[in-house]
Structures are given as structure tokens and as C-alpha cells.
Write a protein that holds these residues in place. Structure first.
Motif, PDB file in Angstrom:
ATOM      1  N   SER A 157       9.298  -9.963  -1.514  1.00  0.00           N
ATOM      2  CA  SER A 157       8.038  -9.239  -1.333  1.00  0.00           C
ATOM      3  C   SER A 157       7.566  -8.619  -2.638  1.00  0.00           C
ATOM      4  O   SER A 157       8.350  -8.398  -3.566  1.00  0.00           O
ATOM      5  N   TYR A 158       6.261  -8.370  -2.683  1.00  0.00           N
ATOM      6  CA  TYR A 158       5.617  -7.834  -3.890  1.00  0.00           C
ATOM      7  C   TYR A 158       4.993  -6.480  -3.623  1.00  0.00           C
ATOM      8  O   TYR A 158       4.372  -5.911  -4.502  1.00  0.00           O
ATOM      9  N   LEU A 159       5.097  -6.032  -2.380  1.00  0.00           N
ATOM     10  CA  LEU A 159       4.581  -4.694  -2.062  1.00  0.00           C
ATOM     11  C   LEU A 159       5.402  -4.089  -0.934  1.00  0.00           C
ATOM     12  O   LEU A 159       6.151  -4.781  -0.239  1.00  0.00           O
ATOM     13  N   GLN A 160       5.256  -2.773  -0.793  1.00  0.00           N
ATOM     14  CA  GLN A 160       5.903  -2.062   0.307  1.00  0.00           C
ATOM     15  C   GLN A 160       4.851  -1.222   1.021  1.00  0.00           C
ATOM     16  O   GLN A 160       3.889  -0.760   0.394  1.00  0.00           O
ATOM     17  N   PHE A 161       5.050  -1.059   2.303  1.00  0.00           N
ATOM     18  CA  PHE A 161       4.065  -0.310   3.081  1.00  0.00           C
ATOM     19  C   PHE A 161       4.449   1.165   3.166  1.00  0.00           C
ATOM     20  O   PHE A 161       5.626   1.497   3.323  1.00  0.00           O
ATOM     21  N   HIS A 197      10.944  -3.896  -6.345  1.00  0.00           N
ATOM     22  CA  HIS A 197      10.892  -2.574  -5.710  1.00  0.00           C
ATOM     23  C   HIS A 197      11.974  -1.627  -6.233  1.00  0.00           C
ATOM     24  O   HIS A 197      12.168  -0.538  -5.680  1.00  0.00           O
TER      25      HIS A 197
END
Ligand code: FE2
Lengths: 289, 255
Positions: A157-161, A197
């Protein structure tokens, strides 16, 4: 009339044994494999590409299956979507499974479609209790429909929520335990996400539920400076080989597979990567025994 | 948190340039902002779909060059995002899109070439069904025969253009001896794209098979034998025979 309804019977052992280091079957290598029948213990097929009956690709697969055990790997399940499960898709998948008899069927712990739009990409989920409930319910529905446990893979993944309530590895543990599914541990994906991350890849790896791991994946990423992109377009990198070595030490003899999906090199080159993985297994496993 | 809403916002960020709504859900840091992180997904999805369109429309791509093709795809993908998990179903609206796409209008035949490539792509993914035994028609009474209509195979498409899109297509194949500068492409053409046992064929109907465009069209419109006889008169038996021999007709029906 016609042959579209005839039942396929393929000369295979009913339940293929998957062992050692396999590679992903790609169109580019079809002819070479057909002619040379290389010594590769098993292949993973991108099942989404074979779902349409009667196509030349599907015919190739029937023949191919007489020579090699296969596993299915898909993207289209969209297990994390809030759309209803696509029953046409599932029906096609079940038909293909019945005909080709893969050792197992895997897809990803993510979503690929929503609101009727399909991205064909692997998009992460927020790691929350309510999402776990949602996904567990859907995995169970799929397992009931297919009549077997499915295998779910951790994605890059390239983002986190912002809404995430827990670590990704706790989320994976909960989802696999509550839905009683298997895990496809992509070692490269752990590394890619750990760099994107800034978490400790070892902590993630060692938290994985050993008894549920059916398979491991290895692949190569691209370094974009600000982030690593999981492209499956390169050789496996050294830090991922290191993490894989730790995975073999920790989880033992698990089937492993090389994924190479773009800038696809010769079959020989992909086999070299598989042999490298095999060498690590051979070196580490006697020590574990 | 509402997952449905989050996914809707994410979809908008991927298929519309504005990602500020979706960014509310995402953590940013000093390496990449939330918007930039969403941009990675937009880039990745567009990359996957553009490369798939490039595989389906290789001649269209080489007619405009890679850079312009990527730009066309970018606009197309936002306007027509995929709606099926079956990858092969993506691109059906591409030809229609190109017809309206202002920057590509200088290449007047581009959209027709894309239509030809889409037809080849579709035919490639169709099942080759075996034909029924047409000799069974003989057992029907004359009255029954009069109402018989035929069904074409799904592995077949009819395409018409004001340009020699067949020659344009052939000229772009490896080892082709056709040179575009030597042919007059401003001529109309009627083509049958079909899947034979040895691959996909592009058959020009207007010269080699005079009348066959109208005949196959009438069959696809479910004209029955009486109607076909009205249109094709004495040629009906030979037309029918030839279409059956070529394997273009799948079955006959009555009702
Ligand atoms: Fe993977």
C-alpha cells in the motif's frame, strides 16, 4: 448442438500437491513451456484471465493442466468492496475451478471495485473492527459458494487511512481467524509497505499466523524515491531476500512463488529467481528441522 | 467511518482529477501529502488500464504514437471507467470516444481503425461454436422451411468504414508488404471479422464476396427464408451454401 455445454475432463490427479518454488504462468511463456516442459513444480495462473469459456487461452490451460499442478490467483473478487459480491464473476470462477482443479484459489485482502466501477488495482482498506466484520462475512460467503477455504493475500500500500484502529498485521490475523481462511503471505508486499509507512517489517512478519500460511509470494518493486511501487517488474531485491530467509526460518517449508508481471523477461530468468528461493529454502530448512 | 462513502470518494479521486474529498480520509506526512498518496493510485490505475488498451488497440496506438495514445487513454479512462471485473470487456467505447475526441479529429479514420481492433478483440474472445447439421433442414416440410431463419456465429462481426481500415491494419503488421503511401485509403470497405480454426480473419466482403454484406446483415436481422428469397432471388441457395461452408452460420431456427 455445439460443444459449449460439454463437461471438461482433464487427466490430472484430483488434488494436486503444491511444493517448492513455482512461478506465475504468463502468456509470454506459453509456447516455450508447451515445447520444453521445464522442470517447475507448479504454476500460479491469473484466474481472471481464463474465466471466459471457449477462448484459446482457456483451451491452452486445459492442456497445460495435464502437465502441471496449478493454483489460482485473482484480482476481481473485490472482497473489501461495499458493492454486493459479483455472482457472475464467482460463478465463472467456480466453473473454472471445477474444470481445472487448482490446489487452491487466492485473491487479495483489499478492494478493487466500488459503486459499480472496477479499478483493476489493489486498494487498501481502513483497519477497523467494522471493516473486519464486513470482510469476514464476505469471505465466508465466497467460501460457502466455492465449497472450500480461500487464500487471502496481504497487499502493498501507498497510503493509510486516518480511521484505522489497529496495525495491518492485527487486522490480517483477525480477518483470517474469524473467516477461517488461509493466508498468502507476500513477503515483498510486507517490505514495500514497511518502507512506505515506516514500520518494522520483522514485527509484521513474525506476527503472521503460521498455521494459516498456504503460500508465499516474492516479486520486485520500483523505487520512486518518495515511495516503493509494487510493480512485479524487477528481480527480487536483497532486503526482500533477507526477509524471505527470516520467513523460511520462522514458518518452515511453505510453497513459494515468483511473480513477474510487467517487463517480463525470459522464462529462464524467472526460473533463476525461483532457483534462488529454492536455494534459500534448502539452506535454511535442514537447520530448522 | 463509513466504508461505502470512503470507497465512493476514492473512486472519484481515481477517475476525476479532484481528490480533495478523498484526501480527508488519508494520512499524509512530510514525504508525501494525502493528495500525492492518492495520486499514486490514480497513476497506477490509469497505468494498468492504458497498457491494457494498448494491447487491445495496437494499430490505433502506433497511428498516433505512444505519447498521444497515453493522453487519449487518460481522458477516456476518466470518462469511461471499467464496470466489469472481466478485463477483456474494457475498451468497447473507445472507438466511439475517439470519434468525438477533438484533438484526434485530424486522423479521420482513427475511430474506425479502433472499431476494427475492438471487433478483432471481441471475436478472439468468443467461443467457436460448432454448426448444426444443416442437412436436417431437408426433413422439414416446404411450409416449415419458408419460416426458417438462421443464426450467425458469435465469433463473427460485420464492420463498415469509409476508409480502407483493413489495409491500414495490415500495413501495421510485422512483415507486411502493404505500404500505406501506395494505397488509396479513401475508399469505403465492408468487412467481416471472424474466427477460423487457424486464427482471426479479416475478409473484405464487397469485392471477394459481392452481395454478402447485405446477405449476412439480413441474416443477422433474423430475415426468414421467404424474406431472404425476396431479397436475393436465385442467388439465395449459393449464398447460403457458401456461408454454411465457411462456417459463418451456426444454426437454423423456426418459430
Ligand atoms: Fe503477490
Amino acid at each position: 448442438m455445439g460443444n459449449q455445454n460439454s463437461e471438461k475432463t482433464i487427466q490430472t490427479n484430483a488434488l494436486p500437491t503444491i511444493q517448492g518454488c513455482g512461478i506465475g504462468l504468463r502468456l509470454e511463456h506459453f509456447d516455450e513451456i508447451k515445447e520444453q516442459k521445464p522442470d517447475i513444480p507448479w504454476f500460479e495462473i491469473l484466474s481472471d484471465n481464463y474465466l471466459i469459456e471457449g477462448t484459446s487461452q482457456r483451451e491452452y490451460l486445459y492442456k497445460f493442466r495435464e502437465d502441471y499442478p496449478v493454483t489460482f490467483h485473482g484480482v476481481g473478487l473485490s472482497i473489501g468492496s461495499t458493492d454486493p459480491l459479483n455472482m457472475d464473476f464467482l460463478k465463472s470462477l467456480k466453473k473454472l475451478k471445477d474444470e481445472v482443479q487448482p490446489a487452491w484459489i487466492s485473491d487479495h485482502l483489499c478492494w478493487t471495485s466500488a459503486h459499480g466501477v472496477v479499478t483493476h488495482d489493489l486498494i487498501p482498506l481502513p483497519y477497523t473492527k467494522s471493516v473486519i466484520t464486513h470482510i469476514v462475512d464476505r469471505i465466508k460467503q465466497v467460501q460457502d459458494y466455492l465449497g472450500e477455504q480461500i487464500v487471502i493475500e496481504n497487499v502493498s500500500s501507498y497510503l493509510q487511512f486516518k480511521d484505522s484502529e489497529m496495525k495491518e498485521w492485527d487486522f490480517i490475523n483477525e480477518v483470517t481467524r474469524k473467516s477461517d481462511c488461509k493466508l498468502l503471505l507476500d513477503v515483498n508486499n510486507i517490505y514495500v509497505s514497511s518502507q512506505n509507512h515506516l514500520f518494522d517489517a520483522d514485527e509484521y512478519l513474525y506476527a503472521m499466523p503460521q498455521e494459516r500460511i498456504a503460500e508465499m509470494h516474492l516479486a520486485g518493486y520500483e523505487d520512486h524515491g518518495t515511495h516503493l511501487l509494487d510493480t512485479h517488474s524487477r528481480p527480487v531485491t536483497d532486503p526482500v531476500w533477507d526477509l524471505f530467509t527470516k520467513a523460511v526460518e520462522h514458518f518452515g517449508d511453505v510453497p513459494v512463488l515468483i511473480e513477474w508481471d510487467s517487463d517480463i523477461p525470459s522464462l529462464q530468468r524467472v526460473m533463476e529467481e525461483a532457483n534462488k528461493a529454492k536455494a534459500i529454502q534448502q539452506k535454511v530448512l535442514p537447520l530448522c528441522a | 467511518m463509513n466504508l461505502e462513502e470512503l470507497q465512493q470518494d476514492f473512486i472519484s479521486a481515481i477517475f476525476e482529477k479532484n481528490n480533495s474529498t478523498a484526501a480527508k480520509h488519508v494520512t499524509g506526512d512530510d514525504r508525501l501529502t494525502a493528495e500525492q498518496r492518492l495520486g499514486i493510485y490514480r497513476g497506477s490505475v490509469h497505468g494498468i488500464l492504458t497498457s491494457s488498451l494498448g494491447v487491445t488497440f495496437p494499430v490505433t496506438k502506433s497511428l498516433v504514437g505512444e505519447k498521444f495514445f497515453d493522453h487519449m487513454c487518460d481522458v477516456f479512462i476518466d470518462k469511461y471507467p471499467p464496470t466489469s471485473p472481466f478485463f477483456v470487456k474494457y475498451g468497447g467505447a473507445f472507438s466511439e470516444f475517439l470519434e468525438q475526441f477533438e484533438p484526434a479529429k485530424s486522423i479521420s479514420y482513427l475511430s474506425d481503425v479502433a472499431a476494427l481492433e475492438w471487433a478483432r478483440h471481441q471475436v478472439w474472445h468468443e467461443v467457436i461454436l460448432e454448426s448444426v447439421d444443416f442437412s436436417e433442414m431437408a426433413s422439414l416440410t416446404e411450409e416449415e422451411q419458408a419460416t426458417v431463419w438462421f443464426e450467425l456465429k458469435q465469433s463473427l462481426r460485420l464492420i463498415e468504414s469509409g476508409y480502407r481500415i483493413d489495409l491500414i491494419w495490415f500495413a501495421h503488421q510485422d512483415g507486411s508488404e502493404i505500404k500505406l503511401e501506395d494505397v488509396n485509403i479513401d475508399e469505403g470497405v465492408q468487412l467481416l471479422i471472424w474466427k477460423g480454426t487457424d486464427g482471426i480473419k479479416i475478409t473484405q466482403l464487397d469485392t471477394n464476396y459481392q452481395d454478402y454484406w447485405d446477405f449476412l446483415t439480413a441474416i443477422s436481422e433474423k430475415n426468414n427464408i421467404t424474406q431472404l428469397a425476396g431479397k436475393f432471388g436465385e442467388h439465395l441457395p449459393s449464398h447460403l451454401n457458401r456461408c454454411i461452408q465457411e462456417g459463418w452460420i451456426k444454426s437454423f431456427n423456426r418459430n
